[in-house]
Design an enzyme around this catalytic site. Structure first.
Site, PDB file in Angstrom:
ATOM      1  CG  ASP A 272       5.308   7.489  -0.818  1.00  0.00           C
ATOM      2  OD1 ASP A 272       6.439   6.976  -0.941  1.00  0.00           O
ATOM      3  OD2 ASP A 272       4.290   6.822  -0.516  1.00  0.00           O
TER       4      ASP A 272
ATOM      5  CB  SER B 282       6.853   1.947  -2.567  1.00  0.00           C
ATOM      6  OG  SER B 282       7.486   2.849  -1.703  1.00  0.00           O
TER       7      SER B 282
ATOM      8  CG  ASP C   9       9.808   6.229  -2.095  1.00  0.00           C
ATOM      9  OD1 ASP C   9       9.547   7.380  -2.529  1.00  0.00           O
ATOM     10  OD2 ASP C   9       8.929   5.487  -1.631  1.00  0.00           O
TER      11      ASP C   9
ATOM     12  CG  ASP D  83       5.809   5.800  -4.446  1.00  0.00           C
ATOM     13  OD1 ASP D  83       6.772   5.485  -3.725  1.00  0.00           O
ATOM     14  OD2 ASP D  83       4.656   5.955  -4.003  1.00  0.00           O
TER      15      ASP D  83
END
Length: 458
Positions: free
Chosen positions: A233, A95, A229, A231
């Site tokens: 999400d 992340s 961000d 990834d």
């Protein structure tokens, strides 16, 4: 420190996420949780992620599972594809944390794993093994297209005429976002693309990036600047002036736009959500999407969840401007951004945000702080009234209410809020503040971080 579960999945240093470690966790996941029709696997753009994704896929196949590899796609796109196929999933991503770290996010066919399922995985670790027949390997290149279609079906050309800058950096969904926003009608300008991984934390955007957003907004004549961000999400959205909109404010606006009756959000979120009668119920939880999901499951009905980082969970069958929008019980960066952009068409983003209840949040973190040191400081400020008074004196405040649901959250006599919380998955100490003006919140954040840094250094 060995890899461990935090607020969102397993995290650890890349050097400690060995093939043996990954294999144990994947085997424990397969043995303790529902797998459905098999396992979907995807990854972000960190240098270490493709190799770790290969290890996940091999471990799952060695457990006899059919594995569908999806390549580099955003976490919510992977989750959507897996849930539609009735399959479990693992996303390889760290992340927003630095590139020397990485992690695994686990999904059952129903969505992101619960805290109970996390506990079951940990309990199964010691006996986990992969000695079954080798499962099939499938490649799926349609995941991004299906994710884009979800929003085009619901929103059509709702962003027609908007000029949107996209801060691409190293986000796994950067090319997908250009396509998606374009299909929704926007003119998209890609900005700041990086081939080196950039750890973008949507809750703690550094001053140089904030300044860059202002410059881009002016130079490119943008109606908004969007990003996510690493990834995909957690969203990041700035208005026409380049001012970044906090994720929890995006959550409030999107919840209203989607017609939600109930909201579940962590205790760190902006308290403006409680103002007025916009929602029948607002429930505060510990920080982390598993806690939000548990709260949403308890309430049911037309419920949404969101976090201060902007990650948004849709818990009911909603309607977009032109079509249906089914539930998606995992943090998503696209829905809150698109919902807010669509809602801003008449007034502009800055005016839409200004119309929200006058509560302003700010957050940042001290990095490279050992978890033990963070926890010790929070315990001292909780248990030692004199230490707490010294801390609050630096903020020109006195305590009115103390809440220990997740870290130490103090409401001051004048209504301001200060909240300290050790990170659940990185050597960081986070500070959240809230006030009735943005200037007060900014001053509190600077003063609080300075005091904390001095205490930890002493």
């Amino acid at each position: 420190m060995p890899p461990k579960f935090g607020t969102s999945g397993l995290r650890g240093l890349v050097t400690e996420l060995t093939t043996a470690c990954v294999t144990r966790y994947v085997a424990a996941f397969a043995q303790s949780c529902e797998m459905g029709s098999g396992l979907f696997v995807a990854h972000d753009l960190r240098e270490s992620s493709p190799m770790l994704a290969d290890a996940v896929a091999f471990a799952a196949r060695s457990h006899g599972l059919q594995v569908t590899v999806c390549g580099p796609v955003p976490t919510p796109a992977l989750a959507l594809a897996a849930m539609r196929a009735g399959a479990a999933a693992v996303m390889v991503t760290g992340s927003h944390i630095p590139a020397d770290r990485n992690g695994l996010k686990f999904y059952t066919p129903r969505g992101e794993i619960s805290k109970a399922e996390e506990t079951a995985i940990l309990a199964a670790l010691d006996g986990a093994s992969v000695d079954g027949p080798i499962g099939d390997l499938i490649q799926d290149n349609t995941v991004a297209d299906a994710y884009i279609a979800r929003y085009v079906i619901a929103y059509g050309r709702a962003l027609e005429g908007l000029r949107i800058g996209l801060y691409a950096h190293s986000a796994v969904g950067r090319d997908l976002m250009v396509r998606l926003l374009g299909q929704l009608g926007a003119e998209v300008i890609s900005l700041g693309r990086s081939e080196v991984f950039v750890p973008v934390d949507t809750e703690a955007v550094p001053a140089d990036i904030r300044a860059q957003f202002v410059q881009w907004a002016q130079a490119q004549r943008c109606d908004a600047i969007a990003s996510t961000d690493g990834d995909g999400d957690r969203p990041m959205l700035a208005d026409e002036n380049g001012t970044i909109i906090p994720g929890d404010l995006m959550g409030q606006i999107a919840a209203v736009a989607l017609g939600a009756d109930h909201v579940v959000t962590p205790i760190s979120s902006n308290t403006g959500v409680y103002a007025g009668d916009r929602f029948a119920k607002v429930v505060a939880t510990k920080i982390g999407s598993p806690h939000v999901i548990a709260g949403m499951d308890q309430i049911g009905g037309r419920v949404i969840g969101y976090e201060a980082n902007g990650g948004f969970l849709l818990g009911f069958d909603a309607e977009g401007p032109v079509g249906p929008l089914p539930p998606l019980m995992t943090r998503d960066a696209v829905l809150p951004a698109v919902a807010v952009l669509a809602a801003s068409r008449q007034s502009g983003l800055a005016a839409l945000v200004a119309a929200q209840p006058a509560r302003f949040t700010a957050a940042d973190r001290l990095q490279d702080v050992p978890v033990a040191a963070s926890q010790a400081l929070v315990r001292r400020l909780t248990d030692d009234p004199q230490a707490q008074q010294q801390f609050l004196a630096g903020l020109d405040g006195t305590a009115q209410d103390v809440n220990n649901l997740d870290g130490l959250r103090i409401t001051l006599a004048d209504g301001r809020i200060v909240h300290l919380r050790p990170s659940g998955n990185a050597p960081e100490l986070r500070l959240y503040v809230e006030a009735d003006t943005a200037a007060k919140a900014a001053m509190m954040l600077l003063a609080g971080l300075a005091w904390i840094a001095a205490e930890i250094a002493s």
